[in-house]
Design a protein around this motif. Structure first.
Motif, PDB file in Angstrom:
ATOM      1  N   GLU A  52      -1.984 -20.265  11.021  1.00  0.00           N
ATOM      2  CA  GLU A  52      -2.873 -21.044  10.161  1.00  0.00           C
ATOM      3  C   GLU A  52      -4.327 -20.873  10.581  1.00  0.00           C
ATOM      4  O   GLU A  52      -5.215 -20.727   9.732  1.00  0.00           O
ATOM      5  CB  GLU A  52      -2.483 -22.518  10.214  1.00  0.00           C
ATOM      6  CG  GLU A  52      -1.147 -22.838   9.564  1.00  0.00           C
ATOM      7  CD  GLU A  52      -0.839 -24.324   9.588  1.00  0.00           C
ATOM      8  OE1 GLU A  52      -1.751 -25.119   9.271  1.00  0.00           O
ATOM      9  OE2 GLU A  52       0.293 -24.699   9.937  1.00  0.00           O
ATOM     10  N   SER A  55      -5.659 -17.439   9.527  1.00  0.00           N
ATOM     11  CA  SER A  55      -5.953 -17.397   8.096  1.00  0.00           C
ATOM     12  C   SER A  55      -7.264 -18.125   7.800  1.00  0.00           C
ATOM     13  O   SER A  55      -8.102 -17.633   7.029  1.00  0.00           O
ATOM     14  CB  SER A  55      -4.802 -18.033   7.311  1.00  0.00           C
ATOM     15  OG  SER A  55      -5.078 -18.049   5.941  1.00  0.00           O
ATOM     16  N   SER A 301      -9.450 -26.985   3.886  1.00  0.00           N
ATOM     17  CA  SER A 301      -8.731 -26.131   4.833  1.00  0.00           C
ATOM     18  C   SER A 301      -9.014 -26.560   6.267  1.00  0.00           C
ATOM     19  O   SER A 301      -8.105 -26.615   7.106  1.00  0.00           O
ATOM     20  CB  SER A 301      -9.141 -24.662   4.639  1.00  0.00           C
ATOM     21  OG  SER A 301      -8.783 -24.199   3.359  1.00  0.00           O
ATOM     22  N   ILE A 305      -6.183 -28.268   9.122  1.00  0.00           N
ATOM     23  CA  ILE A 305      -5.915 -27.721  10.453  1.00  0.00           C
ATOM     24  C   ILE A 305      -6.304 -28.702  11.545  1.00  0.00           C
ATOM     25  O   ILE A 305      -5.543 -28.935  12.493  1.00  0.00           O
ATOM     26  CB  ILE A 305      -6.665 -26.387  10.637  1.00  0.00           C
ATOM     27  CG1 ILE A 305      -6.011 -25.301   9.782  1.00  0.00           C
ATOM     28  CG2 ILE A 305      -6.662 -25.950  12.098  1.00  0.00           C
ATOM     29  CD1 ILE A 305      -6.680 -23.955   9.860  1.00  0.00           C
TER      30      ILE A 305
END
Length: 517
Positions: A52, A55, A301, A305
């Motif tokens: 993750e 990305s 995003s 995270i």
């Protein structure tokens, strides 16, 4: 494993006794097995998190540049004549576009051809069936004009040649060629669009049979030819030419589909005399909503995270929980086993130093002040901030919220400072986001440098953990050997005892027999 017949004389449960005697060794092996299981689970959690982060790292990397933002949008007043898209370099405002010509490949449709007996014509039909009598006849495929590229190529066929032979030679000459048996016609076109690629089919002046052959093939005067042409446009009074229907001019990508103005001579056209009422209007504006959405997607995003990391770091302790043995699992339901193991897995990165380091690197880079034209800005300058420890949901204290975001129940009622800033000064917002992204990208990249403990693009010590896992495998195997050796040792002892008891019993039986007689 050998089959052992034990306790037959003594009546002792030798297996249970041996198991108890080696239990200390078994407990030691079981301890290492549990540690290895937890390490395996920990590796899986890190791998998922690392994927993750990688990305996210790549997407942040794109936001360091102007190309990462949808800064401009454009519309065409007549999409049947032209469609337009804009890059960040496009000029804001309205422009006038005249389309004088679209790009066209040279195209020839042959006349219908027939045999003397009016039979069906196919690709295997011989030219003799079309009335061709010479053994060899030539005709030419060449450029249609002085500007056309390529050289004249000669096609040689004869009475024994077939329609298929003609098609193949035309292809070898650089044309797209096909014969449609249903319509009894040749269809030819240049390989590319544009004036310079146009072609002509002409008879060979030195061959008296050449004209007759072309007529027989339907490629003579009765064929219909559309000349190849370039696309010609006039944008803001300046003429542009392209061999295709696509133009790239000062940040605009223009694709023309139809003509706006009919002119007799494209070379001599007076661009100032064109009627602007026929022109396509191209309107370009700053795409504030697109930039807003890009920033919102970035923050979403980031929040996903950082919230996951925070939850893993603050997880409850599972101090008294250990991976279950097969015997322990057999005494529990599947849901109880899953709940037990989840409790352990959720706690494996609790207070982890590597996790703390990457979290601190990311949160610190997000709070740095950024100077633009001598003035300092932060996320809060644009109405973007965290809710604070007292107001944020559990493990979401590091997440950012946009004031006025209609999708955020926490801040939807606040004044929308971000959209206001984008509307009044989008360049400052973009410059800020580019620098913020650069800081965050650099911070993450620094944590993913390779060393003796970790690989490049890894935020955890993957090399070290792999080595530890291998070491556990070796240690467990060593303890299995120790257990096996100890079991063999004790079984041999008990075997000797059983043998001695057997002899004693035999002697006792003999003595008893002697006294009884």
């Amino acid at each position: 494993m050998p089959i052992r017949m034990t306790g037959m004389v003594s009546g002792l449960d030798t297996d249970s006794i041996v198991k108890e005697l080696v239990s200390a060794y078994s407990t030691k092996k079981e301890k290492y097995e549990k540690e290895q299981t937890k390490l395996g689970w920990k590796q899986e959690i890190w791998k998922s998190l690392n994927k993750e982060v990688n990305s996210f790292y790549k997407s942040v990397g794109n936001l360091r540049f102007d190309s990462g933002y949808n800064t401009k949008k454009t519309t065409s007043s007549d999409s049947t004549k032209a469609t337009v898209s804009a890059s960040g370099n496009a000029t804001v405002g309205t422009q006038k576009l005249h389309v004088l010509s679209t790009a066209q490949s040279g195209y020839l449709t042959g006349a219908e051809i027939k045999t003397a007996a009016n039979e069906k014509v196919t690709t295997s039909t011989k030219l003799s069936d079309l009335g061709v009598t010479a053994d060899e006849i030539t005709f030419n495929v060449g450029p249609a004009n002085n500007s056309a590229s390529g050289t004249t190529k000669q096609i040689k066929v004869g009475k024994d040649s077939t329609i298929s032979d003609v098609v193949n030679q035309l292809k070898d000459a650089g044309l797209n060629a096909n014969f449609d048996a249903g319509n009894r016609r040749f269809y030819l076109s240049s390989s590319d669009s544009g004036y310079a690629t146009d072609f002509n089919i002409t008879a060979d002046s030195s061959d008296t049979n050449s004209t007759t052959l072309l007529n027989a093939l339907g490629l003579g005067k009765t064929a219909k030819k559309i000349d190849g042409s370039d696309a010609v446009i006039v944008l803001n009074g300046v003429k542009y030419t392209s061999t295709t229907n696509n133009f790239s001019i000062n940040g605009l990508s223009i694709s023309v589909n139809g003509v706006t103005d009919k002119v007799d001579d494209l070379e001599k056209v007076d661009v100032d005399a064109l009627d602007d009422s026929k022109a396509v209007s191209i309107s370009t504006t700053t795409d504030t909503q697109g930039i807003y959405d890009k920033i919102k997607d970035f923050l979403t995003s980031y929040n996903n995270i950082i919230n996951k990391m925070t939850k893993l770091y603050n997880a409850d302790s599972a101090k008294n929980y250990e991976p279950l043995t097969d015997d322990e699992k057999s005494q529990m339901s599947d849901s109880e086993v899953e709940k037990w193991e989840t409790k352990i897995k959720d706690s494996l990165l609790r207070r982890d130093s590597n996790l703390s380091t990457i979290m601190n690197a990311m949160t610190t880079s997000m709070t740095k002040a950024i100077s633009i034209n001598g003035k300092n800005f932060s996320l809060s300058s644009f109405g973007i901030s965290t809710l604070g420890y007292m107001n944020a949901a559990e493990n979401e204290q590091n997440a950012y919220h946009i004031d006025g975001d209609e999708d955020d129940e926490n801040t939807s009622g606040n004044k929308d400072k971000l959209m206001a800033a984008l509307s009044s000064d989008p360049d400052t917002v973009i410059d800020f986001m580019k620098q913020l992204s650069t800081n965050l990208y650099t911070a993450i990249d620094k944590q993913m440098q390779s060393n003796s403990l970790r690989s490049r693009y890894s935020i955890y010590n993957d090399k070290e953990m792999t080595s530890q896992y291998t070491s556990y495998t070796k240690t467990i195997a060593e303890w299995e050997t120790k257990i096996s050796d100890k079991e063999d040792y004790y079984y041999k002892k008990f075997s000797k005892m059983e043998t001695a008891l057997s002899k004693l019993n035999s002697q006792t039986s003999s003595l008893s027999g002697m006294f009884s007689s």
